[in-house]
Design a protein around this motif. Structure first.
Motif, PDB file in Angstrom:
ATOM      1  N   ALA A 172      -6.109  40.852  27.605  1.00 28.90           N
ATOM      2  CA  ALA A 172      -5.022  39.646  27.811  1.00 28.90           C
ATOM      3  C   ALA A 172      -5.606  38.383  27.584  1.00 28.90           C
ATOM      4  O   ALA A 172      -5.790  37.483  27.505  1.00 28.90           O
ATOM      5  CB  ALA A 172      -4.558  39.567  29.091  1.00 28.90           C
ATOM      6  N   GLN A 173      -6.956  37.832  28.220  1.00 31.75           N
ATOM      7  CA  GLN A 173      -7.650  37.584  28.496  1.00 31.75           C
ATOM      8  C   GLN A 173      -8.232  36.968  27.097  1.00 31.75           C
ATOM      9  O   GLN A 173      -8.519  36.045  26.243  1.00 31.75           O
ATOM     10  CB  GLN A 173      -8.712  37.558  29.222  1.00 31.75           C
ATOM     11  N   LYS A 174      -8.860  38.170  26.305  1.00 32.59           N
ATOM     12  CA  LYS A 174      -9.173  37.917  25.175  1.00 32.59           C
ATOM     13  C   LYS A 174      -8.993  37.279  24.225  1.00 32.59           C
ATOM     14  O   LYS A 174      -8.634  36.837  22.786  1.00 32.59           O
ATOM     15  CB  LYS A 174     -10.442  39.467  24.584  1.00 32.59           C
ATOM     16  N   MET A 175      -7.184  37.798  23.857  1.00 29.98           N
ATOM     17  CA  MET A 175      -6.585  37.761  22.878  1.00 29.98           C
ATOM     18  C   MET A 175      -6.162  35.754  23.270  1.00 29.98           C
ATOM     19  O   MET A 175      -5.927  35.583  22.688  1.00 29.98           O
ATOM     20  CB  MET A 175      -5.000  38.652  23.655  1.00 29.98           C
ATOM     21  N   ALA A 176      -5.931  35.516  24.514  1.00 27.76           N
ATOM     22  CA  ALA A 176      -5.776  34.146  25.230  1.00 27.76           C
ATOM     23  C   ALA A 176      -6.875  33.225  24.491  1.00 27.76           C
ATOM     24  O   ALA A 176      -6.894  32.184  23.416  1.00 27.76           O
ATOM     25  CB  ALA A 176      -5.785  34.241  26.458  1.00 27.76           C
ATOM     26  N   LYS A 177      -8.304  33.856  24.435  1.00 25.02           N
ATOM     27  CA  LYS A 177      -9.591  32.722  23.945  1.00 25.02           C
ATOM     28  C   LYS A 177      -9.306  33.103  22.407  1.00 25.02           C
ATOM     29  O   LYS A 177      -9.628  31.989  21.698  1.00 25.02           O
ATOM     30  CB  LYS A 177     -10.664  33.680  24.810  1.00 25.02           C
ATOM     31  N   GLY A 178      -8.595  34.304  21.408  1.00 24.66           N
ATOM     32  CA  GLY A 178      -8.865  34.319  20.241  1.00 24.66           C
ATOM     33  C   GLY A 178      -7.281  33.475  19.582  1.00 24.66           C
ATOM     34  O   GLY A 178      -8.024  32.704  18.835  1.00 24.66           O
ATOM     35  N   LEU A 179      -6.119  33.681  20.170  1.00 22.73           N
ATOM     36  CA  LEU A 179      -5.155  31.820  20.127  1.00 22.73           C
ATOM     37  C   LEU A 179      -5.950  30.814  19.845  1.00 22.73           C
ATOM     38  O   LEU A 179      -5.368  29.891  19.404  1.00 22.73           O
ATOM     39  CB  LEU A 179      -3.797  33.082  20.844  1.00 22.73           C
ATOM     40  N   TYR A 180      -6.406  30.265  21.125  1.00 24.79           N
ATOM     41  CA  TYR A 180      -6.820  29.361  21.677  1.00 24.79           C
ATOM     42  C   TYR A 180      -7.598  28.482  20.429  1.00 24.79           C
ATOM     43  O   TYR A 180      -7.731  27.824  19.444  1.00 24.79           O
ATOM     44  CB  TYR A 180      -6.964  28.984  22.943  1.00 24.79           C
ATOM     45  N   GLU A 181      -8.742  29.605  19.663  1.00 25.54           N
ATOM     46  CA  GLU A 181      -9.227  29.125  18.645  1.00 25.54           C
ATOM     47  C   GLU A 181      -8.695  29.054  17.224  1.00 25.54           C
ATOM     48  O   GLU A 181      -8.835  27.860  16.837  1.00 25.54           O
ATOM     49  CB  GLU A 181     -10.525  30.738  18.074  1.00 25.54           C
ATOM     50  N   LEU A 182      -7.657  29.521  17.276  1.00 25.15           N
ATOM     51  CA  LEU A 182      -6.849  29.603  16.194  1.00 25.15           C
ATOM     52  C   LEU A 182      -6.088  28.030  16.067  1.00 25.15           C
ATOM     53  O   LEU A 182      -6.171  27.165  15.470  1.00 25.15           O
ATOM     54  CB  LEU A 182      -5.866  30.261  15.848  1.00 25.15           C
ATOM     55  N   HIS A 183      -5.489  28.248  17.183  1.00 25.68           N
ATOM     56  CA  HIS A 183      -4.605  26.886  17.522  1.00 25.68           C
ATOM     57  C   HIS A 183      -5.759  25.208  17.553  1.00 25.68           C
ATOM     58  O   HIS A 183      -5.158  24.213  17.086  1.00 25.68           O
ATOM     59  CB  HIS A 183      -4.213  27.137  19.331  1.00 25.68           C
ATOM     60  N   ARG A 184      -7.010  25.572  18.007  1.00 26.53           N
ATOM     61  CA  ARG A 184      -8.352  24.394  18.090  1.00 26.53           C
ATOM     62  C   ARG A 184      -7.660  24.109  16.464  1.00 26.53           C
ATOM     63  O   ARG A 184      -8.243  23.295  16.161  1.00 26.53           O
ATOM     64  CB  ARG A 184      -9.562  25.070  18.401  1.00 26.53           C
ATOM     65  N   LEU A 185      -8.153  24.665  15.286  1.00 26.62           N
ATOM     66  CA  LEU A 185      -7.691  24.736  15.019  1.00 26.62           C
ATOM     67  C   LEU A 185      -7.035  23.951  13.431  1.00 26.62           C
ATOM     68  O   LEU A 185      -7.065  23.893  12.372  1.00 26.62           O
ATOM     69  CB  LEU A 185      -8.641  26.042  13.180  1.00 26.62           C
ATOM     70  N   GLY A 186      -5.984  23.916  14.003  1.00 22.75           N
ATOM     71  CA  GLY A 186      -4.192  23.330  14.211  1.00 22.75           C
ATOM     72  C   GLY A 186      -3.457  24.927  13.079  1.00 22.75           C
ATOM     73  O   GLY A 186      -3.064  24.031  12.409  1.00 22.75           O
ATOM     74  N   ILE A 187      -4.241  26.192  13.180  1.00 23.92           N
ATOM     75  CA  ILE A 187      -3.748  27.161  12.901  1.00 23.92           C
ATOM     76  C   ILE A 187      -2.473  27.905  14.130  1.00 23.92           C
ATOM     77  O   ILE A 187      -2.812  28.181  14.832  1.00 23.92           O
ATOM     78  CB  ILE A 187      -4.671  27.816  12.386  1.00 23.92           C
ATOM     79  N   ILE A 188      -1.427  28.109  13.471  1.00 25.89           N
ATOM     80  CA  ILE A 188      -0.148  29.146  14.483  1.00 25.89           C
ATOM     81  C   ILE A 188      -0.089  30.162  13.314  1.00 25.89           C
ATOM     82  O   ILE A 188       0.126  30.570  12.346  1.00 25.89           O
ATOM     83  CB  ILE A 188       0.934  27.926  13.702  1.00 25.89           C
ATOM     84  N   HIS A 189      -0.496  31.167  14.073  1.00 29.33           N
ATOM     85  CA  HIS A 189      -0.540  32.600  13.747  1.00 29.33           C
ATOM     86  C   HIS A 189       0.428  33.131  13.323  1.00 29.33           C
ATOM     87  O   HIS A 189       1.148  33.680  11.972  1.00 29.33           O
ATOM     88  CB  HIS A 189      -1.454  33.691  14.597  1.00 29.33           C
ATOM     89  N   ARG A 190       2.406  33.145  14.658  1.00 26.74           N
ATOM     90  CA  ARG A 190       3.634  33.024  13.806  1.00 26.74           C
ATOM     91  C   ARG A 190       3.772  34.827  13.811  1.00 26.74           C
ATOM     92  O   ARG A 190       4.606  35.066  12.814  1.00 26.74           O
ATOM     93  CB  ARG A 190       3.862  32.647  12.869  1.00 26.74           C
ATOM     94  N   ASP A 191       2.582  36.025  13.904  1.00 27.01           N
ATOM     95  CA  ASP A 191       2.726  37.073  13.518  1.00 27.01           C
ATOM     96  C   ASP A 191       2.096  37.740  15.065  1.00 27.01           C
ATOM     97  O   ASP A 191       1.424  38.814  14.726  1.00 27.01           O
ATOM     98  CB  ASP A 191       3.441  38.025  12.145  1.00 27.01           C
ATOM     99  N   ILE A 192       1.952  37.598  15.777  1.00 28.86           N
ATOM    100  CA  ILE A 192       1.337  37.903  17.565  1.00 28.86           C
ATOM    101  C   ILE A 192       1.996  39.611  17.517  1.00 28.86           C
ATOM    102  O   ILE A 192       3.405  39.685  18.358  1.00 28.86           O
ATOM    103  CB  ILE A 192       1.021  36.881  18.620  1.00 28.86           C
TER     104      ILE A 192
END
Length: 572
Positions: free
Chosen positions: A388-408
């Motif tokens: 969970a902690q690693k996923m949170a860090k990875g998703l935050y990196e995407l969001h920081r770049l203005g990217i929303i994954h939308r299929d987690i």
């Protein structure tokens, strides 16, 4: 700007482009004990900003061939004319074509005067040049000036020593001016932030091992200190030759734009999906990994590499050949793969080979998807918390770049064999501020899809928080969904050993109203970290209560009791 360092011991550092520099260039050169003049010639040229986009900046280390007359003249003339010819080449020429034209011209000049002037008889120069153009990097060399790439805790020699061994010695096989024609080596490198390139003359690298260079790079923070330390160490270890060392420290390289990938994708046909066993652009299709609604993924062997390596190829399906949205989706996913840098996110395979049709290339990660792991073995709470902690860090990196994954979802999380994790598949990604045509269907997988996505809203970071929460619940519950007859179904009803706080976090993540969720996975990570220490304390075998929690509660009541005693004594 041009900087030549010769005749004396000196050091020089260049910092380029913005408060966070794109790269730093550090130079150090010293005349050898046995030399009358420094035959090394070092130069760096950062062109004007407009030309930097077409021709880039260049760093050169050249060394006059020691057995010939005019070694110093050869190295200096080579550097100056090579720079001049390269930057004066028409902008319509590719980098490789401009390099080739300039090399041919200066080689012809050196060879002519080396054959016709007694003072410069057989003059020649070995060299290595690095050209940086935006996110592109080229290394061109001939002779035995070396270039090393330091990436993380590895070091790799990029260039080849062009030497012919004769008995116990050897002589230079390639050098500018040595023959009528020059067969130089041009390599295009895939460079990432934090990579470092070392360029060194033989008076340096013969006396300093690659392992020592790697250790010095790890120990010393500033590039100027590193090259000086390497040069002085070569002197200390007995080098009597001219010593030159240069370092390029890549720090904040510009990324390829989405427009670049869209333009590239429009030039490629959307061919048919290949079959297992055929070769596509040097990739041998080994087996099918996954087939979805819009695309097919294959495991492929890279026939172009010296050692066996595997990649994943993603092809659009035939049924969508005329779908412009799908073409744009592939271009967008290719851009996302090139833009991310988190260790928890899938990245591009950095393959620039010419493609015969539209497809994506990503690294093959050895491991299992989270979904496969949940179905094949039990997972401890602490292991789930780490995921969970690693996923949170990875998703935050995407969001920081203005990217929303939308299929987690568990299918799109790979648990690596070495304990790492990768979030994959950006096919449904939304880039904030990018006007995309509305898809025919809501993006994502229904079970994990936030309510606002179902209602046609593009989504934001809170949409990923929702899917992340569903994924965590499915992970901790071993496949059960979080919603029951009476709303959210607490994990403690499935496993009473789970702490209360994990339900509090997940319940907030999966609320139907986006405004009531965490605003980003960074907030989720904060709460996970805050409570993570509790998961390390053992459970009392008799009471089932975590020992640390019981100790904290007992201490609280002891403090309350002490306060009452003090108040009672004061009242006396």
């Amino acid at each position: 700007m041009e900087n030549d360092i010769n005749h004396f011991s000196d050091e020089f550092e260049v910092i380029l482009e913005g408060p966070v520099p794109a790269y730093r260039v550090s130079l150090w050169s010293h005349i050898g004990v046995k030399s009358a003049i420094n035959e090394d010639y070092v130069a760096f040229l950062s062109s004007e900003k407009a030309q930097r986009a077409t021709r880039g900046s260049m760093l050169i280390v050249a060394d006059g061939v020691g057995s010939a007359k005019g070694g110093r003249v050869a190295s200096e003339v080579f550097v100056r004319q090579f720079l001049s010819g390269y930057y004066e080449a028409p902008n319509s020429l590719t980098v490789e074509a401009a390099l080739g034209r300039s090399l041919a011209s200066v080689n012809e000049w050196l060879n002519y005067y080396g054959r016709n002037s007694s003072d410069l008889e057989n003059m020649a120069a070995v060299f290595c040049a690095v050209i940086i153009r935006g996110w592109e990097c080229y290394v061109v060399s001939a002779g035995d000036v070396r270039c090393y790439l330091v990436r993380g805790n590895t070091i790799e020699m990029i260039t080849t020593d062009h030497l012919i061994n004769v008995g116990t010695g050897g002589f230079i096989a390639r050098a500018a001016g040595l023959d009528v024609t020059l067969n130089a080596e041009i390599i295009k490198l895939n460079i990432d932030d934090d990579d470092k390139l070392f360029i060194m003359s033989d008076g340096c690298y013969r006396y300093v091992t690659p392992e020592t260079i790697k250790l010095l790079t790890a120990e010393l923070a500033e590039g100027r200190n590193i090259v000086e330390k390497v040069g002085l160490l070569a002197q200390h270890n007995g080098s009597k030759d001219d010593i030159s060392a240069a370092l390029i420290d890549f720090q904040n390289l510009p990324k390829k734009t989405l427009t670049y990938f869209e333009s590239a994708s429009r030039t490629l046909p959307m061919g048919r999906v290949p079959t297992v066993g055929i070769v596509v652009d040097g990739y041998f299709i080994d087996r099918k990994l996954y087939e979805g609604h819009f695309s097919v993924l294959f495991l492929a062997r890279d026939g172009g590499s010296d050692s066996v390596s595997y990649v994943v190829l993603k092809f659009p399906k035939v049924r969508a050949l005329e779908d412009e949205n799908l073409r744009r989706s592939f271009a967008k996913e290719d851009w996302v793969l090139s833009a991310v840098s988190s260790p928890w996110l899938s990245k591009s395979a950095n393959d620039d080979r010419r493609r015969s049709q539209l497809y994506l290339v990503t690294p093959f990660y050895h491991g299992k998807t989270l979904k496969e792991s949940l179905s094949s073995s039990d997972m401890s709470f602490s292991a789930g918390l780490d995921i969970a902690q690693k996923m949170a860090k990875g998703l935050y990196e995407l969001h920081r770049l203005g990217i929303i994954h939308r299929d987690i979802k568990p299918d799109n999380v790979i648990l690596l064999e070495d304990g790492g994790l990768k979030i994959i598949d950006y096919g449904f990604a939304y880039v904030a501020g990018l006007l995309d045509p509305a898809p025919d269907e809501p993006p994502g997988t229904p079970l994990y899809m936030a309510p606002e996505l179902v209602n046609g809203v593009p989504g934001d970071s809170r949409s990923d928080v929702y899917a992340f929460g569903i994924t965590l619940y499915m992970m901790f519950s071993r496949g059960k969904t979080p919603t029951g007859i009476h709303g959210y179904r607490r994990l403690r009803t499935i496993n009473p050993n789970y702490p209360v706080w994990i339900d509090r976090i997940i319940e907030k993540m999966v609320r139907a109203d986006a405004a009531e969720r965490y605003s980003d996975t960074l907030e989720v990570l904060y709460d996970l970290d805050k409570y993570a220490a509790l998961a390390e304390w053992p459970v009392d075998s008799e009471t089932g209560v975590r020992i640390r929690v019981r100790e904290v509660v007992l201490l609280r009541w002891l403090v309350v009791a002490l306060v009452f005693v003090l108040l009672f004594m004061q009242s006396k």
